[in-house]
Design a protein around this motif. Structure first.
Motif, PDB file in Angstrom:
ATOM      1  N   SER A   1       0.840  -1.207   0.000  1.00 16.24           N
ATOM      2  CA  SER A   1       0.000   0.000   0.000  1.00 16.24           C
ATOM      3  C   SER A   1       0.874   1.257   0.000  1.00 16.24           C
ATOM      4  N   ARG A   2       0.262   2.375  -0.335  1.00 17.82           N
ATOM      5  CA  ARG A   2       0.988   3.648  -0.281  1.00 17.82           C
ATOM      6  C   ARG A   2       1.537   3.900   1.120  1.00 17.82           C
ATOM      7  N   GLU A   3       0.751   3.531   2.135  1.00 16.16           N
ATOM      8  CA  GLU A   3       1.184   3.709   3.526  1.00 16.16           C
ATOM      9  C   GLU A   3       2.416   2.861   3.831  1.00 16.16           C
ATOM     10  N   ALA A   4       2.429   1.615   3.362  1.00 13.38           N
ATOM     11  CA  ALA A   4       3.583   0.741   3.580  1.00 13.38           C
ATOM     12  C   ALA A   4       4.823   1.297   2.886  1.00 13.38           C
ATOM     13  N   VAL A   5       4.664   1.768   1.661  1.00 16.16           N
ATOM     14  CA  VAL A   5       5.790   2.337   0.906  1.00 16.16           C
ATOM     15  C   VAL A   5       6.291   3.607   1.595  1.00 16.16           C
ATOM     16  N   ARG A   6       5.367   4.429   2.095  1.00 12.86           N
ATOM     17  CA  ARG A   6       5.754   5.671   2.781  1.00 12.86           C
ATOM     18  C   ARG A   6       6.537   5.359   4.060  1.00 12.86           C
ATOM     19  N   ARG A   7       6.043   4.396   4.838  1.00 13.53           N
ATOM     20  CA  ARG A   7       6.689   4.071   6.113  1.00 13.53           C
ATOM     21  C   ARG A   7       8.017   3.348   5.967  1.00 13.53           C
ATOM     22  N   PHE A   8       8.086   2.482   4.965  1.00  7.96           N
ATOM     23  CA  PHE A   8       9.260   1.618   4.821  1.00  7.96           C
ATOM     24  C   PHE A   8       9.806   1.689   3.393  1.00  7.96           C
ATOM     25  N   PRO A   9      10.338   2.843   2.988  1.00  8.30           N
ATOM     26  CA  PRO A   9      10.766   3.008   1.597  1.00  8.30           C
ATOM     27  C   PRO A   9      11.903   2.076   1.171  1.00  8.30           C
ATOM     28  N   ALA A  10      12.680   1.576   2.104  1.00 11.82           N
ATOM     29  CA  ALA A  10      13.814   0.718   1.746  1.00 11.82           C
ATOM     30  C   ALA A  10      13.418  -0.739   1.498  1.00 11.82           C
ATOM     31  N   LEU A  11      12.201  -1.123   1.863  1.00 15.42           N
ATOM     32  CA  LEU A  11      11.771  -2.513   1.659  1.00 15.42           C
ATOM     33  C   LEU A  11      11.455  -2.800   0.201  1.00 15.42           C
ATOM     34  N   ASP A  12      11.595  -4.053  -0.183  1.00 16.04           N
ATOM     35  CA  ASP A  12      11.132  -4.520  -1.483  1.00 16.04           C
ATOM     36  C   ASP A  12       9.650  -4.843  -1.306  1.00 16.04           C
ATOM     37  N   HIS A  13       8.790  -3.925  -1.723  1.00 18.73           N
ATOM     38  CA  HIS A  13       7.364  -4.064  -1.444  1.00 18.73           C
ATOM     39  C   HIS A  13       6.690  -5.146  -2.280  1.00 18.73           C
ATOM     40  N   GLU A  14       7.252  -5.495  -3.417  1.00 20.82           N
ATOM     41  CA  GLU A  14       6.715  -6.638  -4.160  1.00 20.82           C
ATOM     42  C   GLU A  14       6.936  -7.916  -3.356  1.00 20.82           C
ATOM     43  N   ASP A  15       8.080  -8.006  -2.696  1.00 22.45           N
ATOM     44  CA  ASP A  15       8.380  -9.161  -1.847  1.00 22.45           C
ATOM     45  C   ASP A  15       7.419  -9.259  -0.667  1.00 22.45           C
ATOM     46  N   THR A  16       7.018  -8.114  -0.107  1.00 26.76           N
ATOM     47  CA  THR A  16       6.123  -8.146   1.053  1.00 26.76           C
ATOM     48  C   THR A  16       4.749  -8.678   0.686  1.00 26.76           C
ATOM     49  N   LEU A  17       4.406  -8.646  -0.593  1.00 28.66           N
ATOM     50  CA  LEU A  17       3.144  -9.241  -1.044  1.00 28.66           C
ATOM     51  C   LEU A  17       3.254 -10.749  -1.214  1.00 28.66           C
ATOM     52  N   ARG A  18       4.470 -11.241  -1.342  1.00 28.99           N
ATOM     53  CA  ARG A  18       4.687 -12.680  -1.524  1.00 28.99           C
ATOM     54  C   ARG A  18       4.974 -13.395  -0.215  1.00 28.99           C
ATOM     55  N   GLU A  19       5.588 -12.680   0.731  1.00 28.56           N
ATOM     56  CA  GLU A  19       6.014 -13.320   1.968  1.00 28.56           C
ATOM     57  C   GLU A  19       5.730 -12.390   3.142  1.00 28.56           C
ATOM     58  N   ILE A  20       5.134 -12.943   4.201  1.00 28.36           N
ATOM     59  CA  ILE A  20       4.842 -12.122   5.364  1.00 28.36           C
ATOM     60  C   ILE A  20       6.107 -11.407   5.826  1.00 28.36           C
ATOM     61  N   THR A  21       5.946 -10.124   6.110  1.00 33.43           N
ATOM     62  CA  THR A  21       7.051  -9.288   6.570  1.00 33.43           C
ATOM     63  C   THR A  21       6.579  -8.513   7.789  1.00 33.43           C
ATOM     64  N   VAL A  22       7.410  -8.483   8.809  1.00 33.23           N
ATOM     65  CA  VAL A  22       7.122  -7.737  10.033  1.00 33.23           C
ATOM     66  C   VAL A  22       8.311  -6.816  10.283  1.00 33.23           C
ATOM     67  N   VAL A  23       8.006  -5.557  10.620  1.00 32.58           N
ATOM     68  CA  VAL A  23       9.055  -4.567  10.862  1.00 32.58           C
ATOM     69  C   VAL A  23       8.960  -4.104  12.306  1.00 32.58           C
ATOM     70  N   GLY A  24      10.087  -4.161  13.006  1.00 31.14           N
ATOM     71  CA  GLY A  24      10.157  -3.661  14.372  1.00 31.14           C
ATOM     72  C   GLY A  24      10.409  -2.164  14.373  1.00 31.14           C
ATOM     73  N   ASP A  25      10.075  -1.513  15.473  1.00 27.05           N
ATOM     74  CA  ASP A  25      10.227  -0.068  15.570  1.00 27.05           C
ATOM     75  C   ASP A  25      11.682   0.376  15.512  1.00 27.05           C
ATOM     76  N   GLY A  26      12.627  -0.528  15.736  1.00 24.01           N
ATOM     77  CA  GLY A  26      14.049  -0.209  15.643  1.00 24.01           C
ATOM     78  C   GLY A  26      14.630  -0.515  14.275  1.00 24.01           C
ATOM     79  N   GLY A  27      13.769  -0.814  13.289  1.00 30.53           N
ATOM     80  CA  GLY A  27      14.232  -1.110  11.942  1.00 30.53           C
ATOM     81  C   GLY A  27      14.468  -2.587  11.675  1.00 30.53           C
TER      82      GLY A  27
END
Length: 136
Positions: free
Chosen positions: A46-72
């Motif tokens: 989502s736009r929100e996910a891309v805004r919050r975590f710009p360094a992630l591969d967002h296509e990958d997050t749609l294929r595999e569950i991804t969890v991000v901690g507040d410390g990165g």
């Protein structure tokens, strides 16, 4: 010799596939549990996910569950499921066990079963798997 320590996890953000019935069900279940560590859910890609975590591969997050901690910290796949359980009051001990060599095969089997179920029940992407605003 000094040891590098990761920052403590004080909150988690679960990136889930909003188009997958299983993912939506698990999201509701996670958010409805008593937490030891706060969990927030954001639709993967989502736009929100891309805004919050710009360094992630967002296509990958749609294929595999991804969890991000507040410390990165970034957890994917089996580790992501285990850290979600670790954040829940009723399941922390289970998470510790699943992270051991004895428990790891069970964690992996549960993840593979969920992936197979998701594959069988999720609607085709039909364009929704494109990550908005992602470079490429």
């Amino acid at each position: 010799m000094s040891t590098v320590q990761s920052p403590a996890v004080r909150s988690l953000t679960v990136l889930y596939d909003a188009g997958c019935p299983l993912c939506v069900h698990v999201r509701h279940w996670l958010l409805g549990q008593p937490h030891l560590v706060p969990i927030e859910a954001v639709a993967a890609g989502s736009r929100e996910a891309v805004r919050r975590f710009p360094a992630l591969d967002h296509e990958d997050t749609l294929r595999e569950i991804t969890v991000v901690g507040d410390g990165g910290q970034v957890y994917r796949g089996t580790s992501a499921w285990i850290v979600c359980l670790w954040a829940l009051a009723a399941h922390r001990q289970k998470a510790y066990w699943l992270a051991t060599p004895a428990g790891a095969p069970f964690a992996r089997a549960a993840l593979l079963a969920a992936a197979k179920y998701r594959e069988m029940t999720a609607a085709p992407c039909e364009g929704r798997c494109e990550v908005p605003g992602a470079p490429g």
